[in-house]
Design an enzyme around this catalytic site. Sequence first.
Site, PDB file in Angstrom:
ATOM      1  N   SER A  80      -1.946  -1.357  -3.909  1.00 63.76           N
ATOM      2  CA  SER A  80      -3.004  -0.363  -3.804  1.00 63.76           C
ATOM      3  C   SER A  80      -2.378   0.986  -3.514  1.00 63.76           C
ATOM      4  O   SER A  80      -1.238   1.079  -3.041  1.00 63.76           O
ATOM      5  CB  SER A  80      -3.990  -0.729  -2.687  1.00 63.76           C
ATOM      6  OG  SER A  80      -4.604  -1.973  -2.932  1.00 63.76           O
ATOM      7  N   LYS A  91       0.869  -1.182   0.000  1.00 63.49           N
ATOM      8  CA  LYS A  91       0.000   0.000   0.000  1.00 63.49           C
ATOM      9  C   LYS A  91       0.898   1.222   0.000  1.00 63.49           C
ATOM     10  O   LYS A  91       1.786   1.358   0.832  1.00 63.49           O
ATOM     11  CB  LYS A  91      -0.907   0.009   1.227  1.00 63.49           C
ATOM     12  CG  LYS A  91      -1.979   1.100   1.180  1.00 63.49           C
ATOM     13  CD  LYS A  91      -2.923   0.885   0.006  1.00 63.49           C
ATOM     14  CE  LYS A  91      -3.977   1.963  -0.115  1.00 63.49           C
ATOM     15  NZ  LYS A  91      -5.066   1.830   0.858  1.00 63.49           N
TER      16      LYS A  91
END
Length: 358
Positions: free
Chosen positions: A228, A158
């Site tokens: 992400s 992330k």
Amino acid sequence: MRIDAHKVLMNSPNDVSALDRMIADGTVDPREIVAVIGKTEGNGGANDFTRGFATLSFALLIARHLGTSSDAVLKRVAFVWSGGTEGVLSPHATVFTRSEAAPAGAKRLALGIAVTRDLAAEEVGTMAEVHVVAEAVRHAQAEAGIVDAADVHYVQVKGPLLTPAMIAEARARGARLVTTDPNGSKPYARGATALGVALALGEVEEDALGDDVIARDMDLYTTVANTSAGGELKNCEILLFGNAPTAGGDLAIGHAVLADVVDAAAVARAAASAGGTTADIVSIFAKAEAPPGGVLRGRRTTMLSDADINYERHARASLGAVIASVTGDSAIFVSGGTEHQCAPGEAPIAAIVRVGTA
């Protein structure tokens, strides 16, 4: 070391009651929590604030049980959230704990965690991000005790996207950005972190990379990353999962490649890769992608032409339903956007299964 995975359901982004109960009844020791990966019911876009809300809520709960501050928890626990629970996808979190245990006698689930430095806005989506992520992945692999890259089955990353504030600050300095569109920065950010994984694991060569290939040359990819990007952080957090002979416990992880969003057989392939069956699955982590040109097995879809609903939301809903039809469990981690994560049109899927003690 032994890694355990505990799935907790959520009625809202700030609902931590399930984990609270597990801590209270002794199922989970808060001192052993090292990572949380989950799905929230936000839109998954640049303005999805449910992810930060969930992080704060879980950090406050863990802090209360540990008698410390939420800031201290954020330094010891890695939080990764993906927004968007379209269709049957259920908001939930998988809480990972690490405890002392003797080796199981066979390769078992191992986890390595690494955090990069904060990135400047002009580094997001560039080779600078590729390199810092690659370094962090190597560190996480070493921490997990995984020597052979072939034993790495899932790398969750992330990282930051470009928020309006970051864009304005960079412009004031005269810095050059990959884009000035916050939502448009997601492909670059996800792509750069995926290529960082690919570089660290030897899936791509350094001389094949450059700023000009990120989010453009999709023939360069990793098959084990799930990346992400969000506006709630400025650095990159890496959670690397694999199987190691030094690990204990009764869990293992495997992965497969989804040929498309209706490839139900990939669920069984991922479980088999870990030495189990679909009945043994504890948690699944997958990426969802629209079919190239919007054509799925010879049939036209509107995923790429719908002006009202972003293709990622279509894809997440579709894949979530397919996986749930196999496992009977809709608490699945499915995120959108597969830049440099498998070949074009394909996507990664990983499964943690319970295989028993050796």
